[in-house]
Scaffold this motif. Structure first.
Motif, PDB file in Angstrom:
ATOM      1  N   SER A 140       0.874  -1.153  -0.202  1.00  0.00           N
ATOM      2  CA  SER A 140       0.137  -0.198  -0.152  1.00  0.00           C
ATOM      3  C   SER A 140       1.068   1.180  -0.068  1.00  0.00           C
ATOM      4  CB  SER A 140      -0.965   0.159   1.390  1.00  0.00           C
ATOM      5  OG  SER A 140      -0.087   0.118   2.311  1.00  0.00           O
ATOM      6  N   ARG A 141       0.315   2.410  -0.304  1.00  0.00           N
ATOM      7  CA  ARG A 141       1.052   3.659  -0.326  1.00  0.00           C
ATOM      8  C   ARG A 141       1.699   3.961   1.169  1.00  0.00           C
ATOM      9  NH1 ARG A 141      -0.471   8.679  -3.998  1.00  0.00           N
ATOM     10  NH2 ARG A 141      -0.278   7.577  -6.179  1.00  0.00           N
ATOM     11  N   GLU A 142       0.736   3.604   2.079  1.00  0.00           N
ATOM     12  CA  GLU A 142       1.197   3.895   3.388  1.00  0.00           C
ATOM     13  C   GLU A 142       2.179   2.921   3.965  1.00  0.00           C
ATOM     14  OE1 GLU A 142      -1.961   3.153   2.487  1.00  0.00           O
ATOM     15  OE2 GLU A 142      -2.895   5.071   2.960  1.00  0.00           O
ATOM     16  N   ASP A 143       2.409   1.854   3.409  1.00  0.00           N
ATOM     17  CA  ASP A 143       3.491   0.794   3.694  1.00  0.00           C
ATOM     18  C   ASP A 143       4.838   1.478   2.810  1.00  0.00           C
ATOM     19  OD1 ASP A 143       2.158  -0.840   5.398  1.00  0.00           O
ATOM     20  OD2 ASP A 143       1.577  -2.218   3.649  1.00  0.00           O
ATOM     21  N   ILE A 144       4.603   1.675   1.507  1.00  0.00           N
ATOM     22  CA  ILE A 144       5.647   2.187   0.702  1.00  0.00           C
ATOM     23  C   ILE A 144       6.399   3.404   1.212  1.00  0.00           C
ATOM     24  CG2 ILE A 144       6.240   3.528  -1.474  1.00  0.00           C
ATOM     25  CD1 ILE A 144       4.131   1.489  -2.779  1.00  0.00           C
ATOM     26  N   VAL A 145       5.470   4.445   1.724  1.00  0.00           N
ATOM     27  CA  VAL A 145       5.914   5.830   2.271  1.00  0.00           C
ATOM     28  C   VAL A 145       6.744   5.518   3.751  1.00  0.00           C
ATOM     29  CG1 VAL A 145       5.240   7.782   3.555  1.00  0.00           C
ATOM     30  CG2 VAL A 145       4.202   7.281   1.300  1.00  0.00           C
ATOM     31  N   ARG A 146       6.062   4.657   4.418  1.00  0.00           N
ATOM     32  CA  ARG A 146       6.885   4.531   5.757  1.00  0.00           C
ATOM     33  C   ARG A 146       8.174   3.458   5.800  1.00  0.00           C
ATOM     34  NH1 ARG A 146       3.291   1.097   7.132  1.00  0.00           N
ATOM     35  NH2 ARG A 146       1.800   2.464   8.076  1.00  0.00           N
ATOM     36  N   THR A 147       8.190   2.642   4.588  1.00  0.00           N
ATOM     37  CA  THR A 147       9.339   1.831   4.450  1.00  0.00           C
ATOM     38  C   THR A 147      10.405   2.716   3.802  1.00  0.00           C
ATOM     39  OG1 THR A 147       8.124  -0.237   4.028  1.00  0.00           O
ATOM     40  CG2 THR A 147      10.197  -0.108   3.073  1.00  0.00           C
ATOM     41  N   LEU A 148      10.018   3.607   2.855  1.00  0.00           N
ATOM     42  CA  LEU A 148      11.151   4.250   2.163  1.00  0.00           C
ATOM     43  C   LEU A 148      11.505   5.359   2.996  1.00  0.00           C
ATOM     44  CD1 LEU A 148       9.751   4.609  -1.700  1.00  0.00           C
ATOM     45  CD2 LEU A 148      11.569   2.902  -0.320  1.00  0.00           C
ATOM     46  N   ALA A 149      10.531   6.097   4.045  1.00  0.00           N
ATOM     47  CA  ALA A 149      11.209   6.846   4.900  1.00  0.00           C
ATOM     48  C   ALA A 149      12.133   6.386   5.864  1.00  0.00           C
ATOM     49  CB  ALA A 149       9.909   7.594   5.722  1.00  0.00           C
ATOM     50  N   THR A 150      12.115   5.046   6.099  1.00  0.00           N
ATOM     51  CA  THR A 150      13.175   4.572   6.944  1.00  0.00           C
ATOM     52  C   THR A 150      14.354   4.219   6.207  1.00  0.00           C
ATOM     53  OG1 THR A 150      11.210   3.712   8.411  1.00  0.00           O
ATOM     54  CG2 THR A 150      13.354   2.825   8.689  1.00  0.00           C
ATOM     55  N   LEU A 174       9.028 -17.109  -3.099  1.00  0.00           N
ATOM     56  CA  LEU A 174       8.037 -16.630  -1.950  1.00  0.00           C
ATOM     57  C   LEU A 174       6.789 -16.169  -2.653  1.00  0.00           C
ATOM     58  CD1 LEU A 174      10.310 -14.063   0.066  1.00  0.00           C
ATOM     59  CD2 LEU A 174       9.828 -16.753   0.783  1.00  0.00           C
ATOM     60  N   SER A 175       5.731 -16.296  -1.754  1.00  0.00           N
ATOM     61  CA  SER A 175       4.355 -15.843  -1.930  1.00  0.00           C
ATOM     62  C   SER A 175       4.210 -14.385  -2.464  1.00  0.00           C
ATOM     63  CB  SER A 175       3.234 -16.224  -1.140  1.00  0.00           C
ATOM     64  OG  SER A 175       3.651 -15.550   0.273  1.00  0.00           O
ATOM     65  N   ASP A 176       3.400 -13.604  -3.000  1.00  0.00           N
ATOM     66  CA  ASP A 176       3.371 -12.472  -3.029  1.00  0.00           C
ATOM     67  C   ASP A 176       3.250 -11.690  -1.708  1.00  0.00           C
ATOM     68  OD1 ASP A 176       3.243 -12.413  -5.739  1.00  0.00           O
ATOM     69  OD2 ASP A 176       0.954 -12.377  -5.952  1.00  0.00           O
ATOM     70  N   ARG A 177       2.497 -12.209  -0.790  1.00  0.00           N
ATOM     71  CA  ARG A 177       2.099 -11.899   0.558  1.00  0.00           C
ATOM     72  C   ARG A 177       3.842 -11.807   1.124  1.00  0.00           C
ATOM     73  NH1 ARG A 177      -1.256 -14.503   5.306  1.00  0.00           N
ATOM     74  NH2 ARG A 177      -0.680 -13.043   7.192  1.00  0.00           N
ATOM     75  N   ASP A 178       4.433 -12.745   1.269  1.00  0.00           N
ATOM     76  CA  ASP A 178       5.930 -12.680   2.008  1.00  0.00           C
ATOM     77  C   ASP A 178       6.780 -11.772   1.238  1.00  0.00           C
ATOM     78  OD1 ASP A 178       5.175 -14.477   3.638  1.00  0.00           O
ATOM     79  OD2 ASP A 178       5.767 -16.255   2.673  1.00  0.00           O
ATOM     80  N   VAL A 179       6.585 -11.547  -0.124  1.00  0.00           N
ATOM     81  CA  VAL A 179       7.619 -10.462  -0.818  1.00  0.00           C
ATOM     82  C   VAL A 179       7.276  -8.930  -0.387  1.00  0.00           C
ATOM     83  CG1 VAL A 179       7.746  -9.386  -3.306  1.00  0.00           C
ATOM     84  CG2 VAL A 179       7.696 -11.654  -3.167  1.00  0.00           C
ATOM     85  N   VAL A 180       5.881  -8.762  -0.076  1.00  0.00           N
ATOM     86  CA  VAL A 180       5.722  -7.384   0.360  1.00  0.00           C
ATOM     87  C   VAL A 180       6.030  -7.438   1.819  1.00  0.00           C
ATOM     88  CG1 VAL A 180       3.530  -6.208   1.392  1.00  0.00           C
ATOM     89  CG2 VAL A 180       3.441  -6.851  -0.931  1.00  0.00           C
ATOM     90  N   ALA A 181       6.148  -8.562   2.497  1.00  0.00           N
ATOM     91  CA  ALA A 181       6.733  -8.628   3.918  1.00  0.00           C
ATOM     92  C   ALA A 181       8.068  -8.262   3.895  1.00  0.00           C
ATOM     93  CB  ALA A 181       6.360  -9.993   4.578  1.00  0.00           C
ATOM     94  N   VAL A 182       8.777  -8.950   2.924  1.00  0.00           N
ATOM     95  CA  VAL A 182      10.289  -8.603   2.800  1.00  0.00           C
ATOM     96  C   VAL A 182      10.430  -7.007   2.734  1.00  0.00           C
ATOM     97  CG1 VAL A 182      12.239  -9.086   1.544  1.00  0.00           C
ATOM     98  CG2 VAL A 182      10.918 -10.974   2.195  1.00  0.00           C
ATOM     99  N   PHE A 183       9.801  -6.580   1.923  1.00  0.00           N
ATOM    100  CA  PHE A 183       9.823  -5.190   1.344  1.00  0.00           C
ATOM    101  C   PHE A 183       9.461  -4.011   2.589  1.00  0.00           C
ATOM    102  CE2 PHE A 183       7.473  -1.163   0.226  1.00  0.00           C
ATOM    103  CZ  PHE A 183       8.713  -0.546  -0.443  1.00  0.00           C
ATOM    104  N   TRP A 188      16.054  -3.006   4.624  1.00  0.00           N
ATOM    105  CA  TRP A 188      17.274  -2.540   5.106  1.00  0.00           C
ATOM    106  C   TRP A 188      18.014  -3.577   4.499  1.00  0.00           C
ATOM    107  CZ3 TRP A 188      18.947  -6.808   7.567  1.00  0.00           C
ATOM    108  CH2 TRP A 188      17.925  -7.639   8.337  1.00  0.00           C
ATOM    109  N   MET A 189      17.982  -4.703   4.205  1.00  0.00           N
ATOM    110  CA  MET A 189      19.062  -5.575   3.464  1.00  0.00           C
ATOM    111  C   MET A 189      19.069  -5.687   2.319  1.00  0.00           C
ATOM    112  SD  MET A 189      17.621  -9.327   5.064  1.00  0.00           S
ATOM    113  CE  MET A 189      15.872 -10.074   4.291  1.00  0.00           C
TER     114      MET A 189
END
Length: 289
Positions: A140-150, A174-183, A188-189
């Protein structure tokens, strides 16, 4: 005669050079050089030195980082050492895209401070396509913003050469869900060549998807492949079932130096104070689903 004139010119030039850097109270008189000539020359040399010094100072970049990006003066000076901003047009477009995408006025300074070159990026050709690609992963946009801000350093990597190949590799295991979890949790890795290789390795050993989902949230994904192999071998020799989530805890305990020492101390407490055998400790752990 020619030699005498050349010598006189050299002396005149040398004296004028000294007069430029001398104190106000020092006077030099060479030949028929007049004070007005000396003052004019001093003025020209001072003007040249001042102009050169000003050209090397990133005042415009520092002011822009403070006034438009919200950085502190100290942070702006540090950030300005990593790039030089020539004009505000492209930088204004970058900031507009970040704001329109949902980055707050407190997140933007963090992004720029950690990755100053982002405001030097091409907003339409590099920045926006990366944001759109992360959205295509299912975040989601919220996840993208939060992740990239960090972890804004991700935005500094090439979309075609680094970001897409990396996540395509993750999608293959991985499943799509787990790919998002990695993102979301492990950006950081990014990118690390051991991540995909290690995921494939534990899957080949029989670790199910729900355990892999726990495993990808740990830093052990970045372990050297040979090191992880040693950890996995030790875990299996201890009798842990890789189909149970407790096996992930055992991998973390043995893979992390501090966690391993904590596990050993806990086992000693169980065995010495409560009289448990090592088999009792392992049996208790194995009963965890």
């Amino acid at each position: 005669m020619i030699l005498r004139n050349n010598l006189k010119c050299l002396r005149l030039g040398y004296s004028n050079l000294l007069s430029t850097f001398s104190s106000k109270g020092t006077r030099f008189t060479v030949g028929d050089v007049k004070p007005l000539h000396i003052c004019l020359q001093n003025h020209l040399v001072y003007r040249y030195m001042t102009t050169t010094s000003s050209a090397n100072q990133p005042e415009f970049t520092v002011n822009y980082l403070i006034n438009s990006c919200g950085l502190s003066p100290e942070g702006a000076v540090l950030a300005s050492k990593r790039f030089r901003l020539q004009s505000p047009e492209k930088a204004d477009s970058v900031l507009a895209i970040l704001r329109n995408y949902g980055f707050s006025e407190t997140q933007i300074p963090k992004v720029v401070r950690s990755h100053p070159k982002i405001i030097h990026a091409d907003p339409e050709k590099t920045l926006l396509p990366k944001l759109e690609y992360f959205g295509s992963l299912g975040a989601s946009r919220e996840d993208i913003v939060r992740t990239l801000a960090t972890n804004p350093q991700v935005l500094g990597r090439s979309l075609e050469k680094a970001i897409i190949p990396y996540y395509n590799s993750l999608r293959s295991v991985l499943s799509d869900r787990d790919v998002v979890a990695v993102f979301k949790r492990c950006s950081w890795m990014f990118p690390n060549k051991n991540v995909v290789q290690n995921i494939m390795f534990v899957r080949e050993l029989g670790m199910p998807s729900f355990c892999i989902s726990l495993f990808i949230r740990t830093r052990l994904l970045m372990l050297n492949h040979e090191k992880l192999g040693e950890v996995m071998r030790e875990v299996r020799e201890m009798g842990f079932n890789l189909e149970k989530s407790v096996s992930v805890l055992a991998i973390v305990a043995l893979g992390c130096k501090n966690s391993k020492s904590t596990l050993n101390r806990s086992r000693q407490v169980y065995m010495m104070r409560w009289g448990w055998s090592e088999d009792d400790v392992l049996l208790c752990l194995h009963e965890v689903p």
